[in-house]
Design an enzyme around this catalytic site. Structure first.
Site, mmCIF file in Angstrom:
data_model
loop_
_atom_site.group_PDB
_atom_site.id
_atom_site.type_symbol
_atom_site.label_atom_id
_atom_site.label_comp_id
_atom_site.label_asym_id
_atom_site.label_seq_id
_atom_site.Cartn_x
_atom_site.Cartn_y
_atom_site.Cartn_z
ATOM 1 N N HIS A 198 0.791 -1.166 0.028
ATOM 2 C CA HIS A 198 -0.064 0.005 -0.308
ATOM 3 C C HIS A 198 0.967 1.211 0.021
ATOM 4 O O HIS A 198 0.562 2.271 -0.642
ATOM 5 C CB HIS A 198 -1.069 0.045 1.356
ATOM 6 C CG HIS A 198 -1.798 1.129 1.286
ATOM 7 N ND1 HIS A 198 -1.369 2.389 2.152
ATOM 8 C CD2 HIS A 198 -2.917 1.599 0.761
ATOM 9 C CE1 HIS A 198 -2.344 3.077 2.132
ATOM 10 N NE2 HIS A 198 -3.059 2.773 1.382
ATOM 11 N N GLU A 212 2.094 1.937 -3.502
ATOM 12 C CA GLU A 212 1.194 2.238 -4.288
ATOM 13 C C GLU A 212 0.794 4.160 -4.260
ATOM 14 O O GLU A 212 0.828 4.699 -5.186
ATOM 15 C CB GLU A 212 -0.361 1.885 -3.951
ATOM 16 C CG GLU A 212 -1.450 2.397 -4.527
ATOM 17 C CD GLU A 212 -2.605 2.525 -3.764
ATOM 18 O OE1 GLU A 212 -3.340 3.549 -3.681
ATOM 19 O OE2 GLU A 212 -2.909 1.429 -3.074
ATOM 20 N N HIS A 213 1.090 4.320 -3.020
ATOM 21 C CA HIS A 213 1.246 5.982 -2.881
ATOM 22 C C HIS A 213 2.169 6.615 -3.205
ATOM 23 O O HIS A 213 2.343 7.618 -4.002
ATOM 24 C CB HIS A 213 1.117 6.062 -1.305
ATOM 25 C CG HIS A 213 -0.280 6.270 -0.809
ATOM 26 N ND1 HIS A 213 -0.895 7.275 -0.165
ATOM 27 C CD2 HIS A 213 -1.231 5.163 -0.497
ATOM 28 C CE1 HIS A 213 -2.069 7.034 0.347
ATOM 29 N NE2 HIS A 213 -2.453 5.807 -0.022
ATOM 30 N N GLU A 255 5.083 11.136 2.847
ATOM 31 C CA GLU A 255 4.067 10.062 2.889
ATOM 32 C C GLU A 255 3.591 9.087 4.040
ATOM 33 O O GLU A 255 2.426 8.630 4.166
ATOM 34 C CB GLU A 255 4.247 8.969 1.584
ATOM 35 C CG GLU A 255 3.051 8.491 0.581
ATOM 36 C CD GLU A 255 2.230 9.526 0.203
ATOM 37 O OE1 GLU A 255 1.083 9.466 0.129
ATOM 38 O OE2 GLU A 255 2.948 10.605 -0.063
ATOM 39 N N GLU A 305 -4.461 8.505 6.942
ATOM 40 C CA GLU A 305 -5.503 7.761 6.364
ATOM 41 C C GLU A 305 -5.858 6.498 7.312
ATOM 42 O O GLU A 305 -6.986 6.184 7.343
ATOM 43 C CB GLU A 305 -4.817 6.893 4.947
ATOM 44 C CG GLU A 305 -5.784 6.150 4.086
ATOM 45 C CD GLU A 305 -5.260 5.480 3.133
ATOM 46 O OE1 GLU A 305 -5.829 4.719 2.361
ATOM 47 O OE2 GLU A 305 -4.113 6.037 2.709
#
Length: 498
Positions: free
Chosen positions: A108, A111-112, A181, A188
């Site tokens: 994940h 992916e960011h 990030e 998130e």
């Protein structure tokens, strides 16, 4: 490359006359069901044909999915749709399931990060180029796949593939971007914690597959996010972003031969590493159990009950999907309780106990979770009544489901599956997912035949094999004072009282 087209089958005029074959005799979903799609000779009508000729013809007139394998193992798959737009994307056989305790969350995180710039494009250049094309670039990560895709004008497929190739093969992985990030993903994770439905399903996986990677949270634990490093990200790319683990899927105004040329241009230089081409993953191990996290401050009770279901390729997949449709869903906010097709939905409406409920069937490569999730108000017996009612409906599907109910559920399932292939993005996603899970794109005519092959007898067998008298996994969160003990829940899976 070697070209092959899926979707070319024998004559279909009377294939519905043979759809009474037992689901237990159907082949694995990775192989076409040619026995269901027979010719005119020797056919005997054994059941009423409920599908119109126009519907059957429309299923046969859909363009086939063309597939080409490049020399490096990357698969190029596409379906032509007469539209000025197209969707093209990369479906990668990698996700949370290939992680470990140390790097859980890396798929994940990556992916960011790939959108934060490459060795050829800065983040600003990347965003500006996508916006100037009027395109849409997106990605998502699941437990068994990672996806990057772009929706654009058909004339811009070459440029979109160039961008996708760049972010996959040349991500910058800048240390400053990694640090920034981390804060984004931590925020998130905090947002996810406020969505109790997502929390419930994360806990459901953690409990059902405890001790295996399928139990991992997709975002990863907070400590892993904070300690993510460039080396961990690069190592994951090296192991899993290999061409023989990637499917390039496209749908829309795209010629397949031209798409193959573009794939060779942008991805032909990718090479498989020293890691074996068939990347291993830990097998699933299901454990029936219960977790009750009581917090009366939440005000509502969130409850999920599930059993181990079927994998994507299991022939019983469609029977469980029909059972899932029969259980149905209902929400007090939507109304319509008395007119719902599901008997359980009408019963829930009459009881007035839950605020909402929904059935689910989550599938993976070698296992699945089949069950129901509900939200109940804070009442003394609301949670108990909800659990009893759900389990009672499961027993009813095993004992006394009617042919009319099954046919209605089959029609509803067909409608749902067809509606999910509306538009280039939906078709592109369907191609990518099916190629990853089945190794082929199942034609709609075959899906229709497999659904029609499910009879009340088949449903009874499948419910007996997967649900009746099986160990459930149960999650309770919130005002769950009335949640029954696990022993009682287990006994109710086979209670003679309904």
């Amino acid at each position: 490359g070697i070209n092959a087209e899926y979707g070319e089958f024998q004559t279909f005029q009377h294939y519905f006359k043979q759809i009474n074959l037992r689901m237990s005799r159907l082949p694995n979903l990775v192989r076409p069901v040619r026995s269901l799609l027979g010719s005119r000779s020797g056919s005997t009508a054994v059941a009423p044909i409920v599908t119109s000729d126009s519907f059957k013809k429309s299923l046969l007139n859909i363009n086939p999915t063309e597939v080409t394998r490049l020399d490096n193992g990357l698969m190029v798959c596409s379906e032509y749709i007469d539209t000025p737009t197209a969707t093209v994307g990369m479906w990668i056989n990698a996700g949370t399931r290939w992680e470990n305790d140390h790097n859980n969350g890396v798929a994940h995180f990556l992916e960011h990060l790939v959108f934060k710039g490459t060795s050829n494009r800065s983040q600003h250049d990347l965003e500006l180029e996508v916006e100037n094309m009027g395109a849409h670039l997106n990605a998502y990560t699941s437990r068994e796949q990672t996806v990057y895709y772009a929706k654009c004008f058909a004339k811009d497929v070459d440029r979109s593939m160039d961008i996708l190739a760049d972010i996959l093969q040349n991500p910058k992985l800048d240390e400053g971007a990694i640090d920034r990030e981390k804060h984004v993903i931590l925020r998130e994770a905090q947002e996810v914690e406020t969505n109790l439905q997502e929390v419930i399903f994360d806990h459901l996986h953690a409990l059902a597959y405890q001790g295996t990677p399928l139990s991992y949270n997709i975002l990863g634990p907070t400590q892993n996010i904070k300690t993510m490093t460039r080396d961990m990200l690069q190592d994951y790319i090296t192991k899993h972003y290999q061409p023989d683990q990637i499917y390039l899927s496209a749908a829309g105004g795209v010629d397949h031969a031209e798409l193959v040329k573009l794939a060779e241009k942008h991805f032909g230089g990718m090479q498989n590493g020293a890691v074996t081409s068939d990347v291993e993953y830990s097998p699933a191990r299901y454990t029936g159990s219960l977790m009750n996290y009581r917090d009366d401050a939440i005000g509502l009770a969130h409850v999920a009950i599930a059993v181990e279901g079927a994998s994507w390729t299991n022939p019983d997949y469609f029977a469980l999907m029909i059972a899932n449709t029969l259980v149905g869903s209902w929400s007090r906010a939507q109304g319509g309780g008395k007119t719902m097709p599901s008997k359980l939905a009408r019963k829930m409406y009459e009881q007035g106990k839950p605020q909402s409920y929904m059935s689910f069937n989550t599938c993976y490569k070698d296992t699945g979770l089949w069950g129901a999730y509900g939200v109940c108000e804070r009442q003394d017996d609301a949670v108990r009544v909800f659990c009893d009612t759900i389990q009672g409906e499961w027993r009813r599907l095993f004992r006394a489901v009617s042919p009319g109910e099954v046919q209605r559920a089959k029609n509803m399932l067909k409608t749902m599956m067809l509606s999910q292939c509306d538009g280039t993005t939906a078709v592109c996603e369907d191609i990518g997912r099916q190629m990853l899970t089945y190794g082929r794109r199942i034609p709609l005519a075959e899906i229709d035949a497999r659904i029609e092959a499910v009879t009340p007898a088949v449903l009874k067998r499948v419910m007996g094999e997967y649900v009746y008298d099986r160990d459930p996994v149960v999650i309770g969160l919130g005002s769950t004072e009335g949640l029954p003990e696990y022993g009682l829940m287990k006994n109710m899976m086979s209670s003679p009282l309904d």
